[in-house]
Scaffold this motif. Sequence first.
Motif, PDB file in Angstrom:
ATOM      1  N   GLY A 137      42.957  28.534  15.656  1.00 44.61           N
ATOM      2  CA  GLY A 137      42.949  27.200  16.236  1.00 44.61           C
ATOM      3  C   GLY A 137      42.134  27.052  17.504  1.00 44.61           C
ATOM      4  N   GLY A 138      41.238  27.985  17.774  1.00 41.43           N
ATOM      5  CA  GLY A 138      40.432  27.888  18.986  1.00 41.43           C
ATOM      6  C   GLY A 138      41.144  28.357  20.246  1.00 41.43           C
ATOM      7  N   TRP A 139      42.370  28.851  20.089  1.00 45.58           N
ATOM      8  CA  TRP A 139      43.071  29.350  21.268  1.00 45.58           C
ATOM      9  C   TRP A 139      42.295  30.514  21.854  1.00 45.58           C
ATOM     10  CZ3 TRP A 139      48.952  29.454  19.746  1.00 45.58           C
ATOM     11  CH2 TRP A 139      49.367  28.146  19.485  1.00 45.58           C
ATOM     12  N   CYS A 140      42.390  30.680  23.127  1.00 44.14           N
ATOM     13  CA  CYS A 140      41.718  31.728  23.905  1.00 44.14           C
ATOM     14  C   CYS A 140      40.260  31.405  24.198  1.00 44.14           C
ATOM     15  CB  CYS A 140      41.821  33.105  23.252  1.00 44.14           C
ATOM     16  SG  CYS A 140      43.505  33.607  22.849  1.00 44.14           S
ATOM     17  N   ALA A 141      39.755  30.301  23.683  1.00 41.49           N
ATOM     18  CA  ALA A 141      38.388  29.899  24.001  1.00 41.49           C
ATOM     19  C   ALA A 141      38.355  29.351  25.435  1.00 41.49           C
ATOM     20  CB  ALA A 141      37.901  28.840  23.019  1.00 41.49           C
ATOM     21  N   VAL A 142      37.228  29.544  26.092  1.00 47.21           N
ATOM     22  CA  VAL A 142      37.052  29.067  27.461  1.00 47.21           C
ATOM     23  C   VAL A 142      36.310  27.734  27.410  1.00 47.21           C
ATOM     24  CG1 VAL A 142      36.016  29.570  29.706  1.00 47.21           C
ATOM     25  CG2 VAL A 142      36.954  31.437  28.319  1.00 47.21           C
ATOM     26  N   SER A 143      36.867  26.728  28.083  1.00 46.00           N
ATOM     27  CA  SER A 143      36.186  25.432  28.152  1.00 46.00           C
ATOM     28  C   SER A 143      36.107  24.975  29.608  1.00 46.00           C
ATOM     29  CB  SER A 143      36.903  24.389  27.287  1.00 46.00           C
ATOM     30  OG  SER A 143      38.246  24.256  27.681  1.00 46.00           O
ATOM     31  N   ALA A 144      35.105  24.153  29.874  1.00 49.98           N
ATOM     32  CA  ALA A 144      34.913  23.639  31.235  1.00 49.98           C
ATOM     33  C   ALA A 144      36.016  22.643  31.576  1.00 49.98           C
ATOM     34  CB  ALA A 144      33.553  22.966  31.354  1.00 49.98           C
ATOM     35  N   ASP A 145      36.472  22.685  32.813  1.00 51.82           N
ATOM     36  CA  ASP A 145      37.442  21.733  33.344  1.00 51.82           C
ATOM     37  C   ASP A 145      36.726  20.955  34.449  1.00 51.82           C
ATOM     38  OD1 ASP A 145      39.577  20.335  34.421  1.00 51.82           O
ATOM     39  OD2 ASP A 145      40.561  22.094  35.262  1.00 51.82           O
ATOM     40  N   ALA A 146      36.061  19.864  34.061  1.00 53.62           N
ATOM     41  CA  ALA A 146      35.250  19.100  35.011  1.00 53.62           C
ATOM     42  C   ALA A 146      36.093  18.493  36.130  1.00 53.62           C
ATOM     43  CB  ALA A 146      34.478  18.011  34.270  1.00 53.62           C
ATOM     44  N   GLU A 147      37.316  18.082  35.806  1.00 53.84           N
ATOM     45  CA  GLU A 147      38.169  17.448  36.822  1.00 53.84           C
ATOM     46  C   GLU A 147      38.407  18.359  38.021  1.00 53.84           C
ATOM     47  OE1 GLU A 147      42.725  15.744  37.367  1.00 53.84           O
ATOM     48  OE2 GLU A 147      42.022  16.247  35.366  1.00 53.84           O
ATOM     49  N   HIS A 148      38.636  19.653  37.744  1.00 54.67           N
ATOM     50  CA  HIS A 148      38.943  20.604  38.818  1.00 54.67           C
ATOM     51  C   HIS A 148      37.761  21.515  39.169  1.00 54.67           C
ATOM     52  CE1 HIS A 148      42.990  19.731  37.036  1.00 54.67           C
ATOM     53  NE2 HIS A 148      43.226  19.526  38.318  1.00 54.67           N
ATOM     54  N   ARG A 149      36.629  21.341  38.494  1.00 52.67           N
ATOM     55  CA  ARG A 149      35.436  22.180  38.686  1.00 52.67           C
ATOM     56  C   ARG A 149      35.724  23.648  38.404  1.00 52.67           C
ATOM     57  NH1 ARG A 149      34.579  20.537  44.553  1.00 52.67           N
ATOM     58  NH2 ARG A 149      35.790  22.342  44.424  1.00 52.67           N
ATOM     59  N   GLY A 150      36.418  23.887  37.294  1.00 51.06           N
ATOM     60  CA  GLY A 150      36.762  25.245  36.900  1.00 51.06           C
ATOM     61  C   GLY A 150      36.744  25.387  35.396  1.00 51.06           C
ATOM     62  N   VAL A 151      37.647  26.219  34.881  1.00 50.92           N
ATOM     63  CA  VAL A 151      37.735  26.449  33.440  1.00 50.92           C
ATOM     64  C   VAL A 151      39.183  26.347  32.974  1.00 50.92           C
ATOM     65  CG1 VAL A 151      35.684  27.921  33.353  1.00 50.92           C
ATOM     66  CG2 VAL A 151      37.929  28.968  33.680  1.00 50.92           C
ATOM     67  N   PHE A 152      39.326  26.153  31.651  1.00 46.08           N
ATOM     68  CA  PHE A 152      40.630  26.108  30.992  1.00 46.08           C
ATOM     69  C   PHE A 152      40.580  27.038  29.799  1.00 46.08           C
ATOM     70  CE2 PHE A 152      43.205  24.281  27.495  1.00 46.08           C
ATOM     71  CZ  PHE A 152      44.455  24.488  28.047  1.00 46.08           C
ATOM     72  N   ILE A 153      41.643  27.836  29.636  1.00 45.56           N
ATOM     73  CA  ILE A 153      41.786  28.709  28.482  1.00 45.56           C
ATOM     74  C   ILE A 153      43.110  28.350  27.822  1.00 45.56           C
ATOM     75  CG2 ILE A 153      41.942  31.092  27.649  1.00 45.56           C
ATOM     76  CD1 ILE A 153      40.612  31.036  30.951  1.00 45.56           C
TER      77      ILE A 153
ATOM     78  N   CYS B  58      44.826  36.869  26.370  1.00 47.70           N
ATOM     79  CA  CYS B  58      45.147  35.899  25.332  1.00 47.70           C
ATOM     80  C   CYS B  58      44.841  36.479  23.948  1.00 47.70           C
ATOM     81  CB  CYS B  58      44.366  34.609  25.553  1.00 47.70           C
ATOM     82  SG  CYS B  58      44.745  33.291  24.376  1.00 47.70           S
ATOM     83  N   LEU B  59      43.648  37.033  23.783  1.00 50.79           N
ATOM     84  CA  LEU B  59      43.263  37.615  22.494  1.00 50.79           C
ATOM     85  C   LEU B  59      44.164  38.784  22.118  1.00 50.79           C
ATOM     86  CD1 LEU B  59      39.382  37.480  22.850  1.00 50.79           C
ATOM     87  CD2 LEU B  59      40.778  36.175  21.227  1.00 50.79           C
ATOM     88  N   ALA B  60      44.551  39.594  23.094  1.00 50.06           N
ATOM     89  CA  ALA B  60      45.445  40.723  22.821  1.00 50.06           C
ATOM     90  C   ALA B  60      46.781  40.225  22.283  1.00 50.06           C
ATOM     91  CB  ALA B  60      45.647  41.566  24.079  1.00 50.06           C
ATOM     92  N   GLY B  61      47.239  39.076  22.785  1.00 45.43           N
ATOM     93  CA  GLY B  61      48.481  38.494  22.288  1.00 45.43           C
ATOM     94  C   GLY B  61      48.389  38.096  20.829  1.00 45.43           C
ATOM     95  N   TRP B  62      47.190  37.795  20.373  1.00 49.79           N
ATOM     96  CA  TRP B  62      46.954  37.434  18.969  1.00 49.79           C
ATOM     97  C   TRP B  62      46.451  38.639  18.166  1.00 49.79           C
ATOM     98  CZ3 TRP B  62      48.606  33.116  16.845  1.00 49.79           C
ATOM     99  CH2 TRP B  62      48.909  32.053  17.693  1.00 49.79           C
ATOM    100  N   LYS B  63      46.354  39.785  18.832  1.00 53.14           N
ATOM    101  CA  LYS B  63      45.830  41.008  18.201  1.00 53.14           C
ATOM    102  C   LYS B  63      44.420  40.774  17.646  1.00 53.14           C
ATOM    103  CE  LYS B  63      50.368  42.934  17.089  1.00 53.14           C
ATOM    104  NZ  LYS B  63      51.120  42.199  18.027  1.00 53.14           N
ATOM    105  N   GLN B  64      43.606  40.063  18.433  1.00 48.46           N
ATOM    106  CA  GLN B  64      42.228  39.745  18.070  1.00 48.46           C
ATOM    107  C   GLN B  64      41.298  40.277  19.163  1.00 48.46           C
ATOM    108  OE1 GLN B  64      41.388  38.021  15.162  1.00 48.46           O
ATOM    109  NE2 GLN B  64      43.564  38.120  14.679  1.00 48.46           N
ATOM    110  N   THR B  65      40.007  40.366  18.843  1.00 41.71           N
ATOM    111  CA  THR B  65      39.040  40.775  19.857  1.00 41.71           C
ATOM    112  C   THR B  65      37.965  39.728  20.109  1.00 41.71           C
ATOM    113  OG1 THR B  65      37.728  41.918  18.183  1.00 41.71           O
ATOM    114  CG2 THR B  65      39.339  43.245  19.423  1.00 41.71           C
ATOM    115  N   GLU B  66      37.732  38.817  19.173  1.00 41.17           N
ATOM    116  CA  GLU B  66      36.666  37.822  19.320  1.00 41.17           C
ATOM    117  C   GLU B  66      37.156  36.383  19.331  1.00 41.17           C
ATOM    118  OE1 GLU B  66      33.507  38.571  19.996  1.00 41.17           O
ATOM    119  OE2 GLU B  66      34.111  40.671  20.009  1.00 41.17           O
ATOM    120  N   ALA B  67      38.080  36.042  18.422  1.00 39.03           N
ATOM    121  CA  ALA B  67      38.551  34.652  18.323  1.00 39.03           C
ATOM    122  C   ALA B  67      40.007  34.655  17.892  1.00 39.03           C
ATOM    123  CB  ALA B  67      37.707  33.872  17.323  1.00 39.03           C
ATOM    124  N   ALA B  68      40.703  33.610  18.244  1.00 40.98           N
ATOM    125  CA  ALA B  68      42.111  33.469  17.878  1.00 40.98           C
ATOM    126  C   ALA B  68      42.254  32.192  17.047  1.00 40.98           C
ATOM    127  CB  ALA B  68      42.979  33.399  19.131  1.00 40.98           C
TER     128      ALA B  68
END
Length: 193
Positions: A149-165, A137-147
């Motif tokens: 609007g918060g894109w590429c950030a990892v957040s918890a997905d409690a409904e599925h017990r996983g993560v969303f990027i 995701c970050l490579a698509g934005w030519k970034q290494t730390e942040a993109a």
Amino acid sequence: MTWLAWLHLLALAGVSAAPLEILDIKGPTLAHGGDQTSGKGCAPVHAGRLDELKPPWRGRVARISVKCEPMPGIDGEPDASISAVAVLKPGTVALQGIAVVELRTSESWAHGETNYVLKARYDAIADKLTAHVRRQCLAGWKQTEAAPGGWCAVSADAEHRGVFIQTGELGGIWLHPDADDPTRTIYADAWSE
């Protein structure tokens, strides 16, 4: 039969000896007629045939099933939501070196989703896949730390017990255990209006 004879038979069937790595490869067309559902609903929808699959998918899919459900279109006319499943032949497809056993797609005018069902427990591969998706995701934005609007950030997905990027304005990647089989993981690439 010798290993060389097996390789020859696989080549004739359109399958290489090494699994196909699919992260940046367009999936096979599993359902036909989806582009003709507006105003008609499910009537034109049917499953693709195995012999119609294009390389590199020919020889890797064991069977295809399609389900179509009528739904109202954006203009109120009949439309459809189409779900398809491709059961893959063992050892023929991988994502980041992890065996993919099924492809599941769902699409309509309002959403699109492709699920890669991985033959590995979520807790065993979550860190590796999460880091990989974030790097992509970050490579698509030519970034290494942040993109932006918060894109590429990892957040918890409690409904599925996983993560969303979040990888785009309308969607992203979900990683979570398969609710039907805890020995498998779902890698879902999805968007919705």
